[in-house]
Write a protein that holds these residues in place. Structure first.
Motif, PDB file in Angstrom:
ATOM      1  N   GLU A  58      25.931  41.790  34.753  1.00 38.46           N
ATOM      2  CA  GLU A  58      26.014  41.943  33.016  1.00 38.46           C
ATOM      3  C   GLU A  58      24.865  42.498  32.392  1.00 38.46           C
ATOM      4  OE1 GLU A  58      23.683  37.962  33.018  1.00 38.46           O
ATOM      5  OE2 GLU A  58      25.157  36.791  34.150  1.00 38.46           O
ATOM      6  N   SER A  59      26.056  42.646  31.380  1.00 37.30           N
ATOM      7  CA  SER A  59      25.707  43.627  29.738  1.00 37.30           C
ATOM      8  C   SER A  59      25.259  42.421  29.191  1.00 37.30           C
ATOM      9  CB  SER A  59      27.166  44.014  29.772  1.00 37.30           C
ATOM     10  OG  SER A  59      27.129  45.007  28.058  1.00 37.30           O
ATOM     11  N   VAL A  60      23.483  42.854  29.304  1.00 39.87           N
ATOM     12  CA  VAL A  60      22.505  42.549  28.500  1.00 39.87           C
ATOM     13  C   VAL A  60      22.614  43.039  27.077  1.00 39.87           C
ATOM     14  CG1 VAL A  60      19.589  42.430  28.103  1.00 39.87           C
ATOM     15  CG2 VAL A  60      21.227  42.450  30.562  1.00 39.87           C
ATOM     16  N   LEU A  61      22.365  43.964  26.450  1.00 36.80           N
ATOM     17  CA  LEU A  61      23.259  44.309  25.492  1.00 36.80           C
ATOM     18  C   LEU A  61      24.181  44.162  24.869  1.00 36.80           C
ATOM     19  CD1 LEU A  61      20.910  48.346  25.864  1.00 36.80           C
ATOM     20  CD2 LEU A  61      19.993  46.177  25.177  1.00 36.80           C
ATOM     21  N   SER A  62      25.255  44.284  25.329  1.00 38.77           N
ATOM     22  CA  SER A  62      26.677  44.064  24.572  1.00 38.77           C
ATOM     23  C   SER A  62      26.279  42.506  24.420  1.00 38.77           C
ATOM     24  CB  SER A  62      28.053  44.311  25.774  1.00 38.77           C
ATOM     25  OG  SER A  62      27.665  42.831  26.615  1.00 38.77           O
ATOM     26  N   ALA A  63      27.005  41.836  23.383  1.00 36.50           N
ATOM     27  CA  ALA A  63      27.504  41.138  22.223  1.00 36.50           C
ATOM     28  C   ALA A  63      27.983  39.630  22.949  1.00 36.50           C
ATOM     29  CB  ALA A  63      28.387  40.972  20.845  1.00 36.50           C
ATOM     30  N   LEU A  64      27.916  38.919  23.029  1.00 36.11           N
ATOM     31  CA  LEU A  64      28.461  37.526  23.663  1.00 36.11           C
ATOM     32  C   LEU A  64      30.616  37.376  23.697  1.00 36.11           C
ATOM     33  CD1 LEU A  64      26.761  34.190  23.701  1.00 36.11           C
ATOM     34  CD2 LEU A  64      26.448  36.555  25.396  1.00 36.11           C
ATOM     35  N   ILE A  65      31.053  37.501  24.572  1.00 36.93           N
ATOM     36  CA  ILE A  65      32.640  37.691  24.393  1.00 36.93           C
ATOM     37  C   ILE A  65      33.164  36.589  23.938  1.00 36.93           C
ATOM     38  CG2 ILE A  65      34.904  37.346  25.487  1.00 36.93           C
ATOM     39  CD1 ILE A  65      33.571  39.078  27.762  1.00 36.93           C
ATOM     40  N   TYR A 104      35.689  23.325  34.181  1.00 33.76           N
ATOM     41  CA  TYR A 104      36.329  23.537  32.747  1.00 33.76           C
ATOM     42  C   TYR A 104      37.448  24.774  33.505  1.00 33.76           C
ATOM     43  CZ  TYR A 104      31.973  25.248  31.424  1.00 33.76           C
ATOM     44  OH  TYR A 104      30.360  25.738  31.845  1.00 33.76           O
ATOM     45  N   LEU A 105      37.644  25.612  32.251  1.00 37.70           N
ATOM     46  CA  LEU A 105      37.847  26.510  32.208  1.00 37.70           C
ATOM     47  C   LEU A 105      38.109  27.383  30.665  1.00 37.70           C
ATOM     48  CD1 LEU A 105      42.011  25.985  33.955  1.00 37.70           C
ATOM     49  CD2 LEU A 105      39.682  27.588  34.735  1.00 37.70           C
ATOM     50  N   ILE A 106      37.842  28.699  30.620  1.00 38.44           N
ATOM     51  CA  ILE A 106      37.498  29.133  29.331  1.00 38.44           C
ATOM     52  C   ILE A 106      38.616  29.933  29.110  1.00 38.44           C
ATOM     53  CG2 ILE A 106      36.200  30.018  27.678  1.00 38.44           C
ATOM     54  CD1 ILE A 106      34.029  28.279  28.774  1.00 38.44           C
ATOM     55  N   GLY A 107      39.128  30.351  28.447  1.00 35.72           N
ATOM     56  CA  GLY A 107      39.927  30.927  27.812  1.00 35.72           C
ATOM     57  C   GLY A 107      39.275  32.511  26.462  1.00 35.72           C
ATOM     58  N   THR A 108      39.086  33.452  26.714  1.00 36.29           N
ATOM     59  CA  THR A 108      38.667  34.349  26.144  1.00 36.29           C
ATOM     60  C   THR A 108      39.680  35.602  24.762  1.00 36.29           C
ATOM     61  OG1 THR A 108      38.088  35.939  27.988  1.00 36.29           O
ATOM     62  CG2 THR A 108      36.611  34.340  28.165  1.00 36.29           C
ATOM     63  N   TRP A 109      38.566  36.567  24.813  1.00 39.06           N
ATOM     64  CA  TRP A 109      39.712  37.018  23.252  1.00 39.06           C
ATOM     65  C   TRP A 109      39.164  37.954  24.419  1.00 39.06           C
ATOM     66  CZ3 TRP A 109      40.722  37.685  18.407  1.00 39.06           C
ATOM     67  CH2 TRP A 109      40.859  39.158  17.778  1.00 39.06           C
ATOM     68  N   GLU A 110      38.932  38.815  25.507  1.00 38.80           N
ATOM     69  CA  GLU A 110      39.596  39.792  25.995  1.00 38.80           C
ATOM     70  C   GLU A 110      40.752  39.654  27.324  1.00 38.80           C
ATOM     71  OE1 GLU A 110      35.970  41.047  27.951  1.00 38.80           O
ATOM     72  OE2 GLU A 110      35.333  42.473  26.233  1.00 38.80           O
ATOM     73  N   GLY A 111      41.496  38.236  27.078  1.00 37.33           N
ATOM     74  CA  GLY A 111      42.502  37.957  28.255  1.00 37.33           C
ATOM     75  C   GLY A 111      41.656  37.497  29.913  1.00 37.33           C
ATOM     76  N   VAL A 112      40.477  37.078  30.068  1.00 40.64           N
ATOM     77  CA  VAL A 112      39.968  36.864  31.063  1.00 40.64           C
ATOM     78  C   VAL A 112      39.501  35.536  30.810  1.00 40.64           C
ATOM     79  CG1 VAL A 112      38.316  37.135  32.917  1.00 40.64           C
ATOM     80  CG2 VAL A 112      38.499  38.955  31.425  1.00 40.64           C
ATOM     81  N   ILE A 113      40.655  34.846  31.818  1.00 41.41           N
ATOM     82  CA  ILE A 113      39.601  33.045  31.918  1.00 41.41           C
ATOM     83  C   ILE A 113      38.782  33.183  33.259  1.00 41.41           C
ATOM     84  CG2 ILE A 113      41.190  31.178  32.562  1.00 41.41           C
ATOM     85  CD1 ILE A 113      43.608  31.977  31.994  1.00 41.41           C
ATOM     86  N   HIS A 114      37.615  31.962  32.969  1.00 44.80           N
ATOM     87  CA  HIS A 114      36.756  31.919  33.487  1.00 44.80           C
ATOM     88  C   HIS A 114      36.150  30.563  34.585  1.00 44.80           C
ATOM     89  CE1 HIS A 114      34.895  35.799  32.405  1.00 44.80           C
ATOM     90  NE2 HIS A 114      34.535  35.084  31.136  1.00 44.80           N
ATOM     91  N   LYS A 115      36.347  29.792  35.145  1.00 46.68           N
ATOM     92  CA  LYS A 115      36.522  29.271  36.072  1.00 46.68           C
ATOM     93  C   LYS A 115      35.007  28.435  35.631  1.00 46.68           C
ATOM     94  CE  LYS A 115      37.373  26.261  39.446  1.00 46.68           C
ATOM     95  NZ  LYS A 115      37.855  26.431  41.236  1.00 46.68           N
ATOM     96  N   ILE A 173      30.934  40.564  31.979  1.00 43.25           N
ATOM     97  CA  ILE A 173      30.718  41.478  33.102  1.00 43.25           C
ATOM     98  C   ILE A 173      31.020  42.700  33.303  1.00 43.25           C
ATOM     99  CG2 ILE A 173      31.193  40.934  35.836  1.00 43.25           C
ATOM    100  CD1 ILE A 173      29.136  38.684  34.106  1.00 43.25           C
ATOM    101  N   ASN A 174      29.860  43.659  34.113  1.00 49.27           N
ATOM    102  CA  ASN A 174      30.653  44.884  34.280  1.00 49.27           C
ATOM    103  C   ASN A 174      30.837  45.500  35.668  1.00 49.27           C
ATOM    104  OD1 ASN A 174      30.817  45.109  31.657  1.00 49.27           O
ATOM    105  ND2 ASN A 174      28.820  46.400  31.545  1.00 49.27           N
TER     106      ASN A 174
END
Length: 426
Positions: free
Chosen positions: A235-242, A257-268, A218-219
């Motif tokens: 949404e960044s269309v061209l970039s790969a998924l996190i 549910y919650l998801i923890g990502t490689w970039e350090g962001v947590i999504h609900k 998300i930009n």
């Protein structure tokens, strides 16, 4: 007396004198300047020239400190928490299990069997003998541990065209309500490094899946409108998924549910909305290694990261209510105690820590160092007993007894070990 008399004459005659002038004088003071100076705490993070996710455990081991400078609202959080636990305790190392098949291979995940809580596995509640395993090549296999052939697979996703394209970092069997009915069915959810969370099902003997969520980047772009600036998320269309590393479902609502990502962001997220995130929690600046909802207080959850921090969150607040900073490397795993809402455990490279927020925000009540040269990677509380199991990078599982945690009396630490056979290689 003579001086006083002369001064009195001068004072009496000055008003009639033509040479007298009343001239006030004031000393000028220089202008003051305020020069405040403020410095931010230095960021500490693991770094290397070339590494993978598994190499994050190679952080240097230092002493531990805890930062609660931003612990706003901590009193209100603890007041909602159970305060019936005591302040001290100890660990007794009772058992260490391992085998040749797992020796030298890092233990990345553990779970108790839902039908028999004495069995440590990732099991199917409807069929407790089935063990689901995620592979580094993206394959998911389900094994029957009661089969005489330990390598016999019930089903595998190796032929599935929609399987994960990278390592599968977490699996979970979840009971969810069926559409338009009150009945519940169990489904297998998986999260991979390819940035996709999927729900698996068996239809006509085919092991297939559907995307539950794609972790799109998300930009936030700013546009000037006169004198005001408005931010809009795109949404960044061209970039790969996190890449996604961990997830956990709400303890009372299986659709959240919650998801923890490689970039350090947590999504609900919600299972009913596959296009958008419900919330985004931003505090970590390195990969989120583990997330854990509080089973006794569903409003709270914990997260730990390779940025050397542990964060305590309320799900309706985008900023953490408590932050703990360590100086002994990244935090690999974190779990809440199923018996006390103020107690949780965390494992780092060189030690196991048991925290009780009802006792202290500064220091853990128990610190158990790892054996020399051993890196702890995961932990799990037993649901019906006072045991904690810890996995390490050597393929061993050590069982610790939480000794005297309830009565507050100090205890001794004893060590013992035993070897156990392993039915298969997971």
């Amino acid at each position: 007396m003579e001086k006083h008399s002369r001064y009195a004459e001068v004072c009496s005659s000055r008003m009639t004198s033509e040479t007298y002038v009343d001239q006030p004088v004031q000393t000028q003071n220089g202008a003051t300047k305020n020069k405040p100076v403020q410095s931010e705490a230095p960021l500490r993070v693991d770094a290397a020239t070339s590494f993978s996710i598994l190499d994050l455990s190679d952080a240097p081991e230092l002493e531990q400190t805890v930062d609660i400078s931003k612990a706003k609202g901590k009193d209100s959080v603890v007041a909602g928490l159970d305060s019936g636990t005591e302040r001290s305790g100890s660990l007794i190392s009772s058992t260490s299990t391992g085998c040749e098949l797992s020796r030298g291979r890092s233990i990345s995940s553990m779970a108790w069997n839902k039908k028999n809580p004495d069995l440590l596995a990732v099991g199917h509640a409807c069929s407790p003998s089935q063990l689901a395993v995620g592979m580094c090549d993206g394959t998911i296999a389900v094994y029957d541990v009661q089969s005489p052939d330990a390598k016999s697979q019930v089903i595998s996703s190796c032929e599935c065209p929609n399987r994960h394209l990278g390592p599968v970092w977490q699996l979970r069997w979840i009971q969810q309500e069926l559409s338009y009915t009150e009945e519940k069915a169990e489904a297998l959810f998986s999260l991979g490094e390819d940035g996709r969370m999927r729900r698996w099902s068996i239809l006509k003997g085919v092991f297939d899946c559907a995307d539950v969520m794609k972790l799109k980047r998300i930009n936030h772009k700013k546009k000037k409108d006169g004198k005001n600036e408005t931010g809009k998320a795109t949404e960044s269309v061209l970039s790969a998924l996190i890449p996604g590393l961990c997830f956990d479902f709400h303890p009372t609502d299986s659709s959240i549910y919650l998801i923890g990502t490689w970039e350090g962001v947590i999504h609900k997220c919600s299972c009913s909305n596959r296009q958008q995130f419900l919330e985004m929690y931003k505090k970590h600046f390195a990969p989120v290694n583990s997330i854990s909802w509080c089973p006794l207080n569903p409003d709270l959850f914990l997260s730990c990261s390779a940025d050397w921090t542990i964060q305590l969150w309320k799900h309706d607040c985008l900023k953490p209510v408590l932050g703990f900073t360590t100086t002994c490397g990244g935090v690999h795993d974190i779990k809440w105690s199923p018996k006390a809402a103020t107690v949780f455990g965390a494992v780092k490279k060189g030690q196991l820590e048991i925290w009780n927020l009802d006792s202290s925000f500064l220091d853990p009540i128990i610190v158990q160092p790892a054996a020399p040269g051993v890196t702890m990677t995961s932990l799990l509380f037993a649901s019906h007993t006072d045991y904690v199991v810890v996995g390490d990078a050597e393929g061993q599982v050590t069982v610790f007894l939480l000794n005297n945690l309830s009565n507050g009396q100090p205890g001794n630490t004893r060590a013992g070990s035993t070897n156990a056979s392993c039915p298969g290689n997971a």
